[in-house]
Design a protein around this motif. Structure first.
Motif, PDB file in Angstrom:
ATOM      1  N   UNK B  54     -50.079   0.396  96.981  1.00  0.00           N
ATOM      2  CA  UNK B  54     -51.226   1.270  97.240  1.00  0.00           C
ATOM      3  C   UNK B  54     -51.999   1.490  95.950  1.00  0.00           C
ATOM      4  N   UNK B  57     -53.524   5.797  96.435  1.00  0.00           N
ATOM      5  CA  UNK B  57     -53.085   6.381  97.695  1.00  0.00           C
ATOM      6  C   UNK B  57     -53.508   5.639  98.952  1.00  0.00           C
ATOM      7  N   UNK B  58     -54.169   4.486  98.789  1.00  0.00           N
ATOM      8  CA  UNK B  58     -54.571   3.682  99.948  1.00  0.00           C
ATOM      9  C   UNK B  58     -53.865   2.343  99.899  1.00  0.00           C
ATOM     10  N   UNK B  59     -53.288   1.911 101.034  1.00  0.00           N
ATOM     11  CA  UNK B  59     -52.546   0.647 101.046  1.00  0.00           C
ATOM     12  C   UNK B  59     -53.439  -0.501 100.566  1.00  0.00           C
ATOM     13  N   UNK B  73     -49.230   2.276  93.299  1.00  0.00           N
ATOM     14  CA  UNK B  73     -47.913   2.729  93.759  1.00  0.00           C
ATOM     15  C   UNK B  73     -47.116   1.567  94.324  1.00  0.00           C
TER      16      UNK B  73
END
Lengths: 139, 81
Positions: B54, B57-59, B73
């Motif tokens: 990610x 916070x977005x895939x 991440x």
């Protein structure tokens, strides 16, 4: 709205918030920690999350479930950190006019949660070992 | 550019830290960041085929471009509930 908590899950306020005059069903599902896994004795579980992504994913799940099953109320609470055996790690509460969609929605939410929410579970065994539970590649 | 890396569960344990900082050439993609991480932390290689990724916070995918200050991440297979 979904929550993550490091404290034990208190179901009384969750149920109080679920009461609706137009509803004939409130379904509470609790996922609880089991004392065994593949023949090994489990002492406790430990949960970790990407908290920002997990909350966002849980809230999307709630919204999808609300539409899909015409829920009057839905909330998912997931506990993080160390959870002793036999305590709740997750609670799902839904309210619906009739009971069938309440059962279906609870099951659907739990199935989707296990695939779509970045939360991880580690089992600590009585024999001293510890392992992350083999999970699903995040979708 | 500078990238902040967040590591979770098995990825965190294999690296020995929940955070890492990478310095990458401009134009780098997610896959480039992973390759550099693997060079520094070879124990990540085994996990790589199973990781979701990610950006902020977005895939994301390996082919996605990174920008200075992004948070990347590394998300191992999930097991909530």
């Amino acid at each position: 709205m979904a929550e993550l908590t490091h404290a034990p899950i208190d179901v009384a306020p969750l149920l109080a918030a679920a009461a609706r005059p137009e509803c004939g069903a409130v379904n509470l599902f609790l996922g609880t920690t089991r004392d065994h896994h593949e023949g090994r004795s489990v002492l406790r579980l430990e949960y970790e999350a990407h908290e920002g992504m997990a909350l966002a994913a849980l809230r999307v799940l709630e919204d999808e479930a609300r539409t899909r099953f015409e829920l009057a109320h839905v909330v998912v609470v997931h506990r993080l950190g160390v959870v002793p055996v036999a305590e709740a790690s997750v609670a799902v509460v839904v309210s619906t006019p009739h009971r069938a969609p309440a059962f279906e929605a609870s099951r659907w939410i739990m199935d989707e949660l296990k695939r779509r929410v970045p939360i991880w579970k580690k089992e600590h065994f009585a024999d001293g070992g510890a392992e992350w539970v083999k999970g699903h590649v995040l979708e | 550019m500078r990238i902040e890396v967040r590591l979770f569960a098995q990825a965190r344990e294999r690296v020995g830290s929940a955070n890492a900082r990478l310095e990458l050439p401009d134009g780098s993609r997610v896959a480039d960041a992973l390759t550099l991480l693997e060079q520094v932390y070879p124990a990540l290689a085994e996990l790589r085929p199973h990781l979701a990724l990610a950006i902020d916070g977005t895939l994301a995918r390996g082919s996605d471009a990174l920008a200075d200050g992004n948070e990347l991440s590394l998300l191992p297979p999930v097991s909530g509930g």
